[in-house]
Design an enzyme around this catalytic site. Structure first.
Site, PDB file in Angstrom:
ATOM      1  N   ARG A 147      27.798  30.231  44.168  1.00  0.00           N
ATOM      2  CA  ARG A 147      27.938  31.585  43.639  1.00  0.00           C
ATOM      3  C   ARG A 147      26.760  31.864  42.713  1.00  0.00           C
ATOM      4  NH1 ARG A 147      32.537  33.579  39.326  1.00  0.00           N
ATOM      5  NH2 ARG A 147      30.861  33.111  37.857  1.00  0.00           N
ATOM      6  N   TYR A 159      29.836  38.239  30.118  1.00  0.00           N
ATOM      7  CA  TYR A 159      30.655  37.270  30.844  1.00  0.00           C
ATOM      8  C   TYR A 159      30.391  37.326  32.350  1.00  0.00           C
ATOM      9  CZ  TYR A 159      34.811  34.695  32.289  1.00  0.00           C
ATOM     10  OH  TYR A 159      35.668  33.782  32.839  1.00  0.00           O
ATOM     11  N   ASP A 211      30.300  37.359  42.397  1.00  0.00           N
ATOM     12  CA  ASP A 211      31.526  37.852  41.747  1.00  0.00           C
ATOM     13  C   ASP A 211      31.180  39.087  40.914  1.00  0.00           C
ATOM     14  OD1 ASP A 211      33.918  38.211  40.453  1.00  0.00           O
ATOM     15  OD2 ASP A 211      34.081  36.160  39.670  1.00  0.00           O
ATOM     16  N   HIS A 213      33.520  40.786  39.176  1.00  0.00           N
ATOM     17  CA  HIS A 213      34.456  40.836  38.044  1.00  0.00           C
ATOM     18  C   HIS A 213      35.096  42.212  37.860  1.00  0.00           C
ATOM     19  CE1 HIS A 213      33.953  36.783  36.509  1.00  0.00           C
ATOM     20  NE2 HIS A 213      32.661  36.889  36.704  1.00  0.00           N
ATOM     21  N   GLU A 237      33.067  39.224  45.660  1.00  0.00           N
ATOM     22  CA  GLU A 237      34.371  38.969  45.027  1.00  0.00           C
ATOM     23  C   GLU A 237      34.719  40.027  43.991  1.00  0.00           C
ATOM     24  OE1 GLU A 237      34.523  35.083  43.247  1.00  0.00           O
ATOM     25  OE2 GLU A 237      35.997  35.722  41.763  1.00  0.00           O
ATOM     26  N   GLU A 263      42.282  36.742  42.252  1.00  0.00           N
ATOM     27  CA  GLU A 263      42.509  35.732  41.200  1.00  0.00           C
ATOM     28  C   GLU A 263      43.518  36.184  40.158  1.00  0.00           C
ATOM     29  OE1 GLU A 263      38.318  35.374  39.967  1.00  0.00           O
ATOM     30  OE2 GLU A 263      38.900  36.218  38.049  1.00  0.00           O
ATOM     31  N   ARG A 284      42.284  35.123  47.073  1.00  0.00           N
ATOM     32  CA  ARG A 284      41.882  34.145  46.056  1.00  0.00           C
ATOM     33  C   ARG A 284      43.002  33.754  45.095  1.00  0.00           C
ATOM     34  NH1 ARG A 284      38.349  34.500  42.654  1.00  0.00           N
ATOM     35  NH2 ARG A 284      37.776  32.337  43.001  1.00  0.00           N
ATOM     36  N   GLU A 340      37.164  27.270  44.928  1.00  0.00           N
ATOM     37  CA  GLU A 340      36.274  27.344  43.765  1.00  0.00           C
ATOM     38  C   GLU A 340      36.454  26.088  42.917  1.00  0.00           C
ATOM     39  OE1 GLU A 340      37.200  30.416  40.917  1.00  0.00           O
ATOM     40  OE2 GLU A 340      35.145  30.473  40.163  1.00  0.00           O
ATOM     41  N   TRP A 403      36.760  45.056  33.804  1.00  0.00           N
ATOM     42  CA  TRP A 403      35.810  43.992  34.080  1.00  0.00           C
ATOM     43  C   TRP A 403      36.522  42.904  34.857  1.00  0.00           C
ATOM     44  CZ3 TRP A 403      35.631  38.790  32.716  1.00  0.00           C
ATOM     45  CH2 TRP A 403      36.723  38.350  31.938  1.00  0.00           C
TER      46      TRP A 403
HETATM   47  C1  CS2 Z   1      36.157  34.050  37.362  1.00  0.00           C
HETATM   48  C2  CS2 Z   1      36.924  33.422  36.238  1.00  0.00           C
HETATM   49  O1  CS2 Z   1      36.306  31.996  38.461  1.00  0.00           O
HETATM   50  C3  CS2 Z   1      36.146  33.190  38.600  1.00  0.00           C
HETATM   51  O2  CS2 Z   1      35.940  33.721  39.681  1.00  0.00           O
HETATM   52  O3  CS2 Z   1      36.451  35.352  37.690  1.00  0.00           O
HETATM   53  O4  CS2 Z   1      35.954  32.953  35.342  1.00  0.00           O
HETATM   54  C4  CS2 Z   1      37.899  34.308  35.475  1.00  0.00           C
HETATM   55  O5  CS2 Z   1      37.213  35.309  34.809  1.00  0.00           O
HETATM   56  C5  CS2 Z   1      38.705  33.503  34.495  1.00  0.00           C
HETATM   57  O6  CS2 Z   1      39.360  32.496  35.166  1.00  0.00           O
HETATM   58  C6  CS2 Z   1      39.706  34.362  33.743  1.00  0.00           C
HETATM   59  O7  CS2 Z   1      40.613  33.564  33.061  1.00  0.00           O
HETATM   60 MG    MG Z   2      36.213  35.740  39.792  1.00  0.00          MG
END
Ligand code: CS2
Ligand code: MG
Length: 403
Positions: A147, A159, A211, A213, A237, A263, A284, A340, A403
């Site tokens: 990634r 982030y 990603d 986000h 993602e 996620e 995911r 992941e 986000w």
């Molecule tokens: C992220 C994570 O792993 C990922 O794809 O999106 O860092 C996510 O932000 C965190 O697990 C949130 O707790």
């Molecule tokens: Mg993610």
């Protein structure tokens, strides 16, 4: 067999983890992960006050019945806190059942469907050159899937865009939420340039992922998908927030870029439409947030009907216990896509002795009875809970944004 006691252990060997330990009258015990990053204590209270008292004396072998009891019986269904609590209990019960059968968990799930579980890791950086170096380094370490994320010129690193390989996600995880700045128009033209440079450096024989986000609208995500098509990404993602599932139709209408999401999903109901309308390619969900082994297996079996593949979320805040459960499910299901895997701190590895193993881009569940992950409570006691929050995001004019 009867449940005699359930302990909830909170410890922070780098990230905060909530671990469930279910004890039985036959001496067998099971371990589960119930961590919700940044809201850990809400799950602890839910478990200690509302779940544990209801489970003492029950037969731990009745996994499905206990899952339904906690899900339907609460009246208040779904939600991340409730589902993490159910997940933690469910993992521990599967651990007990597989230990009682003297088998590794994947055998109870139908046995092996593959020899090894492919993972992706993250490369991040403050500029494109630094990310390219990170991708090349991971490739040299054997990764077949990587990634890539980059900071946006003109904005401070935020982030998931810059360095994210340490336990504080590049300093973005703080005792109170950091406030970050986001700009879609600065981001959108940057990412195709990133992947052009990455492809130039590592060629076409490697899976590349990105990603977002949840930071775009559907039409912005469609634009990004089209612009990334020449670089043939494995997936894009979390391009948009997924509360509005039909938003994904707009992305689908415009691009052949494979799409991944899930996620933050807790149940099949969060992705039923996305899957049945074939609006996504990878789902995911992960064992700790989507109902444990029971929940994960049901979602992935449903997804298999629609050619949607699995891609368990596996960052550092998904504990090695949930990671172990994910790896067993990944090994057994027919529609595995990718796992992941960010790795963990040494202290985290010390706290969770485990049978699973990682080698050059691939994971193995191990052959220990159960899911194979234990908790060393003496190590856990050395790392007390420490408040840690994900950041919040604002536009450049101060508007709070997704986000
Ligand atoms: C992220 C994570 O792993 C990922 O794809 O999106 O860092 C996510 O932000 C965190 O697990 C949130 O707790
Ligand atoms: Mg993610």
């Amino acid at each position: 067999m009867k449940i005699t006691d359930i302990k909830i252990i909170v410890a922070s060997p780098g990230r905060n983890f909530v671990t469930v330990k279910v004890m039985t009258d036959e001496g067998l015990y099971g371990i589960g992960d119930a961590t919700v990053n940044g809201r850990e204590k809400a799950v602890v209270a839910y478990l200690e006050d509302h779940v544990v008292p209801c489970l003492i004396g029950r037969d731990p072998q009745r996994i499905e019945d206990i899952w339904q009891y906690l899900y339907k019986g609460a009246y208040w269904r779904r939600g991340p806190i409730t589902m993490a609590a159910i997940s933690g209990v469910d993992m521990a019960l599967w651990d007990i059942k597989a230990k009682a059968a003297n088998m590794p968990l994947y055998q109870l799930l139908g046995g092996r469907s593959r020899d090894k579980v492919m993972v992706y890791k993250h490369a991040g950086g403050l500029d494109i050159g630094e990310v390219v170096e990170g991708v090349v380094a991971l490739r040299e370490q054997g990764l077949d899937a990587i990634r890539a994320q980059v900071s946006i010129p003109g904005l401070p690193p935020i982030y998931g865009t810059g360095h994210s390989l340490d336990q504080t996600a590049g300093g973005m995880i703080k005792a109170l939420p950091e406030e970050e700045v986001w700009s879609t128009h600065k981001y959108l033209p940057l990412i195709p340039r990133l992947f052009e440079k990455v492809r130039d450096a590592v060629g076409w024989d490697v899976h590349l992922l990105h990603d977002v986000h949840h930071r775009l609208t559907p039409i912005e995500a469609a634009r990004l998908g089209k612009d990334l098509e020449p670089f043939r990404l494995f997936w894009l993602e979390d391009a948009i927030p997924a509360e509005l599932q039909e938003g994904f139709r707009i992305i689908r209408q415009h691009t052949t870029q494979p799409i991944a999401v899930g996620e933050v999903f807790n149940t099949i109901w969060d992705c039923q439409q996305l899957i049945s309308e074939q609006l996504i390619d990878y789902i995911r969900v992960t064992s700790v947030h989507a109902g444990g082994v029971t929940g994960l297996k049901k979602i992935f079996d449903f997804a298999a009907i629609y050619h949607v593949r699995s891609a368990c979320h596996g960052p550092m805040d998904v504990s090695p216990v949930a990671m172990g459960c994910n790896i067993h499910v990944d090994t057994a299901i027919p529609n595995f896509g990718i796992q992941e895997f960010s790795g963990y701190t040494d202290a985290t590895y010390d706290m969770f002795p485990r049978a699973w193993s990682y080698d050059r881009g691939y994971l193995q569940p191990g052959e220990a009875p159960g899911h194979g992950v234990d908790i060393d409570e003496a190590v856990a006691a050395k790392y007390p809970y420490s408040p840690a929050y994900l950041p919040v995001a604002r536009l450049e004019d101060g508007t709070l944004t997704s986000w």
